[in-house]
Structures are given as structure tokens and as C-alpha cells.
Design an enzyme around this catalytic site. Structure first.
Site, short mmCIF file in Angstrom:
data_model
loop_
_atom_site.label_atom_id
_atom_site.label_comp_id
_atom_site.label_asym_id
_atom_site.label_seq_id
_atom_site.Cartn_x
_atom_site.Cartn_y
_atom_site.Cartn_z
N GLU A 1 7.24 58.01 50.29
CA GLU A 1 6.12 57.10 50.07
C GLU A 1 5.05 57.73 49.18
OE1 GLU A 1 3.22 54.33 52.91
OE2 GLU A 1 4.33 56.01 53.77
N LYS B 1 3.88 47.23 50.09
CA LYS B 1 4.05 47.43 51.54
C LYS B 1 3.47 46.23 52.30
CE LYS B 1 3.44 51.22 54.89
NZ LYS B 1 2.87 52.58 55.07
N CYS C 1 7.88 53.09 55.37
CA CYS C 1 7.33 53.82 56.51
C CYS C 1 6.98 52.94 57.71
CB CYS C 1 6.11 54.63 56.06
SG CYS C 1 5.70 55.98 57.20
N SER D 1 -7.76 88.70 70.06
CA SER D 1 -8.51 89.03 71.27
C SER D 1 -7.69 89.69 72.36
CB SER D 1 -9.12 87.74 71.85
OG SER D 1 -8.10 86.90 72.36
#
Length: 683
Positions: A27, A96, A157, A341
Site C-alpha cells: 500500500e 480504497k 489492506c 540498571s
């Protein structure tokens, strides 16, 4: 010209070399999916057309049907489109129909959905396109491409995820091939859903489904996880990698159109097909298949494959590692800096960087990937013509990964200091071990003098510098500071604003504490890193307060909740979209066998209060790799207020209900005999 220009041409070259007659891409592949507000600029549309024309005129792009994605403006309305072309002729612009507009997606901000299904009209091409194609106009809308031998349609999509996807109607109207061009991001446990949707669509109605997806970091919090695939009649016959350092990956397959036609002989399908409204067909004098007499009978269609899904631990390892590499090479920085850490969160971040170095090493030494080597030489500040090759992932890390233990004499334990030092040695980072007492006391003394108030703690990040003046525009020498706060701590607000939230990027910011522990256990076994077990065994602590014989700070004690509980709150709040009242009623069913209704009420009230008073911290949250649906990132994903006024409405409602329960509201259920025995064993 967009940087994807060369990659698109390379994919077409590879497709033709494999004998393909049709090539589809992801896309918005010309511009990239993640341009965001750049889609609002007229320049974006102009450069997209310029790039498309440069592609279509290339010799390698002839005699192959091309499906390429880019934005198109039609009558002053922007659409997310597919451009279907053949031999310099634009056959169809397919906009789309259904836009992604929730979670991480804001397509309605940039584009409009096409007018309706099966609607088509004329589109007048820009002059630069007319000069190449000789066409004045083409068709734009929801139509099919009709070749000599078959019929092809397209989805984009989000349309696959809608309840009534367009491909179903296309299939009933005789379309035998459906392509889907996607910009679908990685999320833990998501690929399974994607494949199930595609398989279900073709399993019900038959057909060939071609799925292409973006792969890599597109400049923001998302990693697009590829997994291009070809499915025939519900069976996966070819699929690509989900996580990769490659710039281009081409997936091809040989499929049998007659298998589709045989699959569609069901009478029930025929009865629905005759009622299906027709699509306009754009005819083209070309064939996707060869004539029967020209086909070598020894060539058979691809056989169905068993898709190999990654485990959660593998997804945590590979997704953020690829994301970090893309971010590093594209930003042209000299490497990463991480305050290490000795706790499991910074440990997980360091291990992800180590796995990134492993991927880079494998691509260079085993796969002989020249693009990855070129990027690594740039990051390590070596000449482009250098013959140097890394001898291990640790050698790669030594040149780009910088870590430091920033301790204090009173607050920091020797155990955490040693764990940090041992891990740094194991992964090969350039490590500094220092105390920041001098800086801390200087700041607190000044602050106390001015305000008469003694601040309790302060963290000083530091970096190891490199040459920043680089006339050849290679690596400028700055370091990207890595954050290491997990998604649960962000949800609870258990971090200091402008401290843990002030890093450059955070590879674990979308991953839960529970999943991180599983990941570390997996990495310690699969990569022979014995040091990691000590991180798993150590209780979570921020070490912000002095350690005494009677007291050691505990994260879960400070938070007033466990990390497992936090994961549950997060999923109910975001995924299930429950408010405090609905969360309480849901937890009555989930925890009702272990806690009283009042205890559950108190837990929900405490979480909600902590969430609301710390919500402002989300405005400065470090951009994090998106991996969980309950991410609290309000910069993009979780759009909720950061200022919550005090309110008692919902608590009064629950308290009224508790009163009606009388003694039952305080009653903790007795465990069953089996459960009681198990608890005794645990104790």
C-alpha cells in the site's frame, strides 16, 4: 524522487526473472505509508506521479501487469489508490473503499473513501502522464481487469478486515484473482488473524489471493512485518519473511486457474453468483497464463505450505530488533546509548540490541547482503571500500552500542551493578560503570538552598561522544538514547516524567512485563546467555531509595499492584473499552473466586486513580515500538484526556451496589480443597 523508486524497480526485475506475469506491491509503496501530514502537501502528489512515470518508462517494466500504490487527487479530493498498468498504459486507478481510522491509523485525516462499490468514472491524467502514455484519460473506481484468460480485482489492506470485504463480491462476479496491497503493522499475535482472514475469504468462494505488505520501519512507532503471501482456495502456497533486514523481498508462485474453476462448481455458490451485481471490466489484450501447448507438463503448481508462526518471544526479539536497525541506519547516527540498571527492563532492551547485532552479523557473513554491510560500515565510520568484516555480533556491538551503570553509593546494590557489568561484557557493549553522587549532591544542594526543600533522587543520562563533523555525510557521531520502560509502567504512570520518558526511542515501550520475562528466559536458553537468569530471579526494583538491612525498594509494592494485574487492567481498559464500572463487573467474574467484591472494587479504584493522575506523563512518553493493543501512548494510539477532574459518580454507584450485598461484599471466597492444597505448596 522518493527513495523507494529503486526498490520498486528491483522488485519488478526479480518478479520478471522468476517468470511472473503480474506484480503487486504494498500500500502507498511509492510514497511510503507513514508520511502522515505530508500527504496533505501538493508536492507529495506531484512527486508520486513523477516517480510513477519514471518507473513505467523503464524497459524492465514492459510485458508485465503492474499494480503500484500511491496517493491520487481526483476533483480536488485525495484518494489512497492502486495504479494498474501494462506497457506504459494506465488501465485503472482503483481507490480504497474502506479507510483504516482507529488505533494507530488516521487515514480519514489524509484521504476520503471512494464513493461506493462498483462505481467508476473518467479520470483525466496529469500532463506528465499523458506525455508517456498517449492517454488523455483512464477509468477510476471500483472495477475489474479482464485479461484474455482470467479476471483480476484488488483490495487494499483495511478492506480485508471489514465484515463484507470487496473480494467476496468480486469472486461471485467471476473474478479469479484478488490482490491486496497493505500497510499492516506488526503487533504481538496479529499475523495469525491476518492469514485466517485471507484463507477464509478464498476457502468460502475459491480464488487466488495475492497479499503484499510493507516491511520495515517507516519513520515512526510502527514496524510493518511483511509476510507477503499467495493463497489458493484457502491454502497458503507461498509466503515471505515476517522480519527481515532486506530492502526488497519478492514472493512468487505457480498457480492453476483451472483449480479455481473446479473449486467453484458448488451449486449454492452459483445461486448467489447469478444475483451478484456486475463490476465494470477494463479489458486488456494480454494473458497472465501461457497457452496449453506452451506449458511444460513437468511444471506443477506450488503445493500448500504449513505456515510457521513465530512464538511471542521470537516476535519480541525480531520485531523491535529490525525496527532498531532501520531507525539507526536511516537516522545515520553512530549507535545507541542505554542506561543499564541491572533490572529486567533495561536488560531486555540490551538483549534486543544484541539480537539486532546477531541479525546484522547473519545478513553480512552468511547471507552476503551488501546493503547491510554498507550501512554497518557507515555506522562504524569505516571507508565504503573497506574489506573489513565483523567476526562476531559482539564486535558489531562494540562499535555501536554504549551502556552505562549510573549508580549511587547509598541506593545501588552490588548485585545490580555486577549484573549490568556482566551483561555488557556478554553482549560486547562499550560499558561505563560510574557513580553520580557528586552530580546528585551538587544539584540537590543548589535546589535545597533555593527552595528549602530536599529532592529525593535524580538521574543523569550520559553519552560517549564521537566526531560530529563529517563532511562526507556519513555517521554524524551522536548516540540515540534508548528508553527501557515497559508498557505496564507507562499505563500505571510508574516512572519519572522527563527521566524514563526522555529517551530517543524505546524498543520495549509496547511490551508487557510478563512477556518481557518470557522473552528473557527464551533468550537465555536459545542464545546461551547464562547471565540473563540472574535478571529473571531478581525482584523488580527501581533502586531510587537507600538500601538498608530492613528495607529494599520493590516496584510492585510501590505500585500497589502486580505486573500481572496491570496487564489485565490494560486489556480491559483499552482492548475491551471498559470504564471503571464495567471493569469492576468484569473482574467480579474473573477474580470472584479469590477476592471479595469490595477488594476488587478497591483494586479498580486504586488503578483508576493512579492512571488518571499520571495520564499527563503520556504527553512526554518516549516514542515506542508499538506491540500491544493496550498501549497508553496518547501521541497517536490512545487518544484520551491527560487531565482528569475528580469524579465520584462511578464510585458512589459501586458503593451503593456493595451495600445491597451486605456481608457478601466483604466475604473472600474459600478456596476449593484442591486449590487450598496448591496454595500450601506454593507457600
Amino acid at each position: 524522487m522518493f527513495p523507494r523508486f529503486d526498490r520498486i524497480l528491483q522488485s519488478i526485475k526479480e518478479a520478471k526473472a522468476a517468470g511472473s506475469s503480474l506484480r503487486i506491491g504494498p500500500e502507498l509503496e511509492i510514497t511510503g505509508y507513514g508520511l502522515l501530514d505530508h500527504f496533505l502537501e501538493a508536492d507529495t502528489n506531484l512527486h508520486a506521479w513523477e516517480s510513477l512515470i519514471q518507473i513505467l518508462k523503464k524497459e524492465v517494466c514492459q510485458d508485465i501487469l503492474l499494480d503500484i500504490g500511491m496517493p491520487v487527487s481526483h476533483r480536488n479530493v485525495r484518494y489512497n489508490c492502486r495504479i494498474i498498468s501494462y506497457n506504459k498504459q494506465i488501465l485503472l486507478i482503483r481507490p480504497k473503499l474502506s479507510l483504516a481510522n482507529d488505533g494507530n491509523y488516521r487515514e480519514m485525516r489524509y484521504f476520503s473513501p471512494w464513493k461506493r462499490e462498483r462505481y467508476v468514472e473518467d479520470y483525466y491524467l496529469p500532463r506528465i502522464a499523458q506525455k508517456l502514455t498517449g492517454q488523455k484519460k483512464c477509468r477510476i473506481g471500483d472495477a475489474l481487469i479482464l485479461t484474455i484468460d482470467t479476471c483480476m480485482g484488488t483490495e487494499t489492506c483495511e478492506e480485508l478486515f471489514t465484515p463484507r470485504s470487496p473480494g467476496l463480491g468480486m469472486g461471485l462476479d467471476g473474478c479469479e484473482i484478488v490482490s491486496n496491497s497493505s500497510g499492516s503493522h506488526h503487533e504481538l499475535r496479529k499475523l495469525n488473524t491476518r492469514i485466517q482472514l485471507i484463507a477464509q475469504e478464498t476457502l468460502k468462494s475459491g480464488g487466488i489471493y495475492l497479499y503484499a505488505n510493507q516491511q520495515g520501519c517507516d519513520g515512526d512507532r510502527l514496524y510493518y512485518d511483511g509476510s507477503a503471501m499467495i493463497i489458493c482456495n484457502g491454502q497458503v502456497v507461498a509466503y515471505g519473511s515476517q522480519f527481515s533486514l532486506q530492502d526488497v523481498e519478492t514472493v512468487t508462485a505457480t498457480v492453476d486457474l483451472e483449480a479455481v474453476r473446479s473449486y467453484r462448481t458448488l451449486k449454492s455458490r452459483a445461486m448467489q453468483a447469478i444475483k451478484q451485481p456486475a463490476y465494470e471490466r477494463i479489458e486488456i489484450e494480454m494473458s497472465l497464463s501461457k497457452d496449453a501447448e506452451d506449458v511444460d507438463p513437468r511444471i506443477s503448481p506450488n503445493c500448500p505450505l504449513e505456515v510457521r508462526y513465530h512464538t511471542i518471544e521470537e516476535e519480541i526479539a525480531l520485531g523491535p530488533a529490525c525496527w532498531l536497525w532501520d531507525y539507526l541506519r536511516r537516522s545515520k547516527k553512530a549507535g545507541f546509548f542505554l542506561p543499564l540498571s541491572g533490572g529486567i527492563d533495561s536488560c531486555a532492551t540490551a538483549v534486543i540490541v544484541h539480537l539486532m547485532c546477531r541479525l546484522v552479523y547473519t545478513d553480512i557473513v552468511e547471507k552476503k547482503n551488501p546493503h547491510v554491510l554498507k550501512d554497518l560500515l557507515m555506522i562504524h565510520e569505516k571507508p565504503a571500500n573497506s574489506t573489513w568484516l565483523p567476526e562476531s555480533p559482539q564486535e558489531i556491538a562494540a562499535g555501536l552500542f554504549h551502556s552505562a551503570y549510573l549508580g549511587m553509593e547509598e541506593n545501588s546494590s552490588s548485585d545490580t551493578r555486577k549484573r549490568a557489568k556482566d551483561l555488557a561484557k556478554e553482549i560486547g557493549s562499550y560499558h561505563l560503570d560510574l557513580n553520580i553522587d557528586t552530580v546528585y549532591y551538587a544539584v540537590t544542594k543548589l535546589f535545597t538552598t533555593v527552595t528549602a526543600y530536599v529532592p529525593k533522587y535524580k538521574l543523569l543520562p550520559t553519552v560517549r561522544g564521537r566526531n560530529t563533523e563529517n563532511p562526507e555525510n556519513k555517521s554524524p557521531g551522536g548516540l540515540l538514547v534508548l528508553g527501557s520502560a515497559n508498557v505496564d509502567e507507562a499505563l500505571r504512570g510508574y516512572f519519572t516524567k522527563y527521566d524514563c520518558s526522555s529517551a530517543g526511542i524505546n524498543p520495549i515501550g509496547g511490551i508487557s512485563k510478563t512477556d518481557l520475562k518470557s522473552f528473557i528466559l527464551w533468550a537465555s536458553t536459545n542464545f546461551e546467555m547464562p547471565t540473563l537468569q540472574s535478571f529473571i530471579d531478581a525482584p523488580p526494583t527501581a533502586e531510587l531509595e537507600p538500601i538498608t538491612h530492613e528495607y529494599t525498594q520493590s516496584d510492585e509494592q510501590d505500585m500497589g499492584m502486580t505486573y500481572d494485574e496491570l496487564s489485565i487492567y490494560g486489556r480491559l481498559r483499552k482492548n475491551a473499552k471498559l470504564g471503571p464500572y464495567s471493569m469492576w463487573t468484569a473482574l467480579l467474574h474473573q477474580w470472584g473466586n479469590e477476592m471479595s467484591p469490595k477488594q476488587i472494587y478497591e483494586k479498580v479504584k486504586w488503578f483508576t486513580w493512579c492512571y488518571q493522575i499520571n495520564r499527563h506523563k503520556m504527553t512526554t512518553l518516549t516514542p515506542s515500538y508499538h506491540a500491544e493493543q493496550y498501549s497508553p501512548d496518547n501521541n497517536r494510539f490512545d487518544l484520551r484526556p491527560f487531565l482528569y477532574p475528580p469524579s465520584t459518580w462511578v464510585w458512589n454507584k459501586i458503593e451503593r451496589i456493595l451495600k445491597t450485598m451486605e456481608d457478601e461484599s466483604n466475604k473472600v471466597p474459600e478456596p476449593a480443597a484442591g486449590e487450598a492444597n496448591e496454595r500450601k505448596k506454593d507457600a
